[in-house]
Design a protein around this motif. Structure first.
Motif, PDB file in Angstrom:
ATOM      1  N   UNK A 184       0.964  -1.683  -0.031  1.00 33.31           N
ATOM      2  CA  UNK A 184       0.143  -0.249  -0.026  1.00 33.31           C
ATOM      3  C   UNK A 184       1.029   1.217  -0.328  1.00 33.31           C
ATOM      4  N   UNK A 185       1.677   0.685  -0.083  1.00 35.29           N
ATOM      5  CA  UNK A 185       2.477   2.026   0.733  1.00 35.29           C
ATOM      6  C   UNK A 185       3.199   2.639  -0.898  1.00 35.29           C
ATOM      7  N   UNK A 186       2.643   2.252  -2.013  1.00 29.15           N
ATOM      8  CA  UNK A 186       3.377   2.603  -2.955  1.00 29.15           C
ATOM      9  C   UNK A 186       2.174   2.873  -4.844  1.00 29.15           C
ATOM     10  N   UNK A 187       0.715   1.904  -3.791  1.00 27.32           N
ATOM     11  CA  UNK A 187      -0.051   1.526  -4.223  1.00 27.32           C
ATOM     12  C   UNK A 187      -0.690   3.315  -4.849  1.00 27.32           C
TER      13      UNK A 187
END
Lengths: 277, 338
Positions: free
Chosen positions: B269-272
């Motif tokens: 999710x950090x870079x989603x």
């Protein structure tokens, strides 16, 4: 907490009002925002701003134009925040903070022929530079705009695309859609294919590209084939962002942060970075 | 040299706590961390003698969660109220060199390159660090390999040297001198031997590593190295030099607040992105980014490494991912294999 807090925390937004909403496509709307004191801040073409619908969330968007009295954000409905933004009505107050990022090298482009290559909502950041070039028309050479979208309905900024921009001096606009459609007599092709057909001359030209990552990657290959050097090719990238000021960590490509060192990179810079975008 | 008898430590902490929030290494059950010294804390919980606390003292300057501003909405109207950055005096007592050095890393991130982080700055400017020379490193400590001198905690205002019944007390900055002057009544004055160089069981050679890594992004070794990692993120929370944060909102009815909290590059999710694109989709891409960030990217951007050799991630990783073995493997592979 205090009313006269003087921390000037760069992560706190200022409140602006949405004064107009333009429906561009079934899933793109352009929001005009301003405040009683005018535009909240000045932006250069290609710069970013964080937009928040306070109870929902905030997200980074390119400013698709800074008019004299308002900022424009063209926003595609893709997630929780943008879904909520698409439901607001004129008069809604939202938060903005910025401007962030480096923006397009407008001075370096002076005296050059400009080639814009966009796909889908990728035209939004390009539009800020396209309109800037038209505003300072005498400083730029010929202008070619190649734009593609999935369907006719998905083409953004139609009035500008079909009427305003083609009417500008020494300007050509090429529009394409992905699949044939009834009533469309124009081009049907993917952007990189159409680009190679048009085969614009690299001579004294700067190419500016924005679209989905896969389109950018294919277009970059085409640019090389057509003889453009890395210095002549500029793109603007997008990544998930939270802070916008190079602290929160997530928008890095190698040791560069898109929010701070980008979003605009030329191909010389981009080739020094890992291909992780 | 000034000295502090160990029997007077609590008196000194009490004195400091009158004017500042004093963070000391505390043991509470299985967890040790830098907690606030107060009347409610027993001296028995003080963990000055044991090695690194499980949690690093980074939370003193970068709290796990932190409210940034509140908002209220009414119809189409919205109002934002800034939460004032907390600017009380703080003291960290007993931090070791690996942890004081990582404050320097955080300083680079939060206070340089165009923007100052208002909250971090407010906390950092009011912080006094009493470091503690570390002469007996643990089996997984490797700070000396990462350019850290365990006997001279970089960035400390005062350095404590353990000499059995008492500590040698040496102010090394003006701030440290000012604090020393306030505590004069508790301090003795006599020459004590400084501890001699510590023996490390764990060593790793990082000479030329950032430069080599710059050519190893596409190397197949990353998949091999990432195989054991579960992307649980514990290394990032325990690391004194990991600083990534998320910004989230909490809304109740017409009101709410926006806060930031620690985040981890180990999570998809950090870079989603909302549109579906994720530049670091797979486990090994996230793993690679973390280690390149520590050992190459931070070095390229700020001229310092993101790892200070505290060993917390080595000790606590549930699957035995070990940054020292990883560095050794990265050194050993041929860079031209792509």
């Amino acid at each position: 907490m205090s009313d006269n807090c003087n921390c000037q925390n760069p992560l706190v937004p200022s409140i602006v009002k949405v004064v107009d909403i333009i429906e561009e496509t079934p899933d793109v709307k352009t929001f005009y925002v301003t405040s009683d004191n005018g535009i909240p801040f000045k932006v250069m073409p290609g710069q970013l701003a964080m937009v928040s619908l306070l109870p929902v969330g905030e997200g980074m968007f390119s400013v698709s134009w800074q008019a004299d009295d308002h900022l424009e954000f063209a926003i595609r409905r893709v997630g929780v925040l943008t879904d909520a933004l698409h439901d607001i009505e004129i008069g809604q107050e939202i938060g903005v903070r910025g401007p962030y990022g480096n923006g397009f090298p407008v001075e370096k482009c002076e005296g050059k022929n400009m080639l814009f290559i966009g796909g889908g909502i990728g035209l939004a950041p390009l539009r800020s530079l396209i309109k800037y070039c038209f505003k300072h028309r005498e400083k730029y050479g010929s202008i070619k705009i190649l734009y593609g979208a999935r369907s006719v309905a998905d083409l953004c900024f139609k009035q500008e695309l079909f009427e305003e921009w083609p009417a500008q001096p020494d300007t050509q606009v090429f529009t394409t859609i992905d699949r044939p459609e009834e009533g469309w007599n124009g081009k049907v092709a993917f952007v990189p294919t159409y680009l190679e057909e048009i085969s614009p001359s690299p001579e004294n030209t700067i190419a500016v590209i924005c679209g989905p990552p896969i389109m950018i990657k294919l277009v970059l290959q085409s640019m090389e084939k057509m003889g453009f050097s890395d210095e002549q090719v500029i793109t603007t990238l997008e990544m998930r962002m939270k802070c916008g000021i190079g602290k929160c960590g997530r928008c890095n490509i190698g040791s560069e942060y898109i929010c701070l060192d980008g979003p605009v990179f030329d191909l010389v810079q981009l080739k020094k970075l890992p291909p992780e975008w | 040299m000034k000295t502090l008898a160990k029997t007077k430590i609590e008196a000194v902490l009490n004195q400091l706590a009158e004017k500042a929030e004093v963070y000391v290494p505390l043991k509470q059950g299985a967890i040790s961390s830098f907690g606030v010294w107060s009347a409610a804390v027993s001296g028995e919980n003080l963990a000055l003698e044991s090695l690194n606390t499980l949690m690093s003292p980074k939370s003193v300057v970068l709290p796990q969660t932190e409210k940034m501003y509140t908002f209220a909405t009414s119809g189409q109207q919205a109002e934002v109220k800034e939460v004032c950055a907390d600017s009380g005096e703080r003291v960290i007592f007993g931090a070791r060199a690996c942890d004081t050095k990582s404050l320097n890393v955080l300083d680079e991130v939060f206070l340089t390159r165009g923007y100052e982080d208002a909250f971090y700055k407010a906390r950092r400017e009011k912080l006094t660090v009493i470091g503690r020379a570390c002469a007996q490193p643990g089996p997984h400590c490797f700070c000396s390999s990462m350019g850290v001198d365990p006997l001279e905690p970089a960035g400390a205002d005062v350095i404590l040297y353990d000499a059995g019944e008492e500590f040698g007390w040496e102010p090394v900055t003006e701030r440290g001198q000012a604090l020393t002057n306030q505590l004069n009544e508790f301090l003795g004055d006599r020459e004590l031997p400084k501890p001699s160089a510590a023996e490390f069981r764990t060593r790793v050679d990082i000479e030329g590593l950032p430069e080599k890594l710059n050519r190893m992004f596409a190397h197949p070794v990353w998949e091999e190295l990432a195989a054991k990692c579960m992307n649980c993120g514990i290394c990032t929370y325990l690391c004194p030099g990991c600083y990534c944060f998320d910004i989230q909102v909490k809304t109740r009815g017409q009101e709410g607040y926006r806060f930031r909290c620690w985040d981890s590059c180990m999570y998809p999710e950090y870079t989603q992105m909302a549109g579906g694109h994720n530049p670091r989709q797979s486990k090994h891409e996230r793993f690679r980014n973390r280690f390149l960030h520590k050992l190459e990217f931070i070095h390229e951007r700020y001229g310092t490494l993101g790892c200070t050799g505290c060993g917390r991630c080595v000790v606590m990783c549930p699957n035995g991912v070990n940054i020292v073995s990883i560095i050794n493997r990265l050194r050993e592979v041929d860079v031209d294999v792509r």
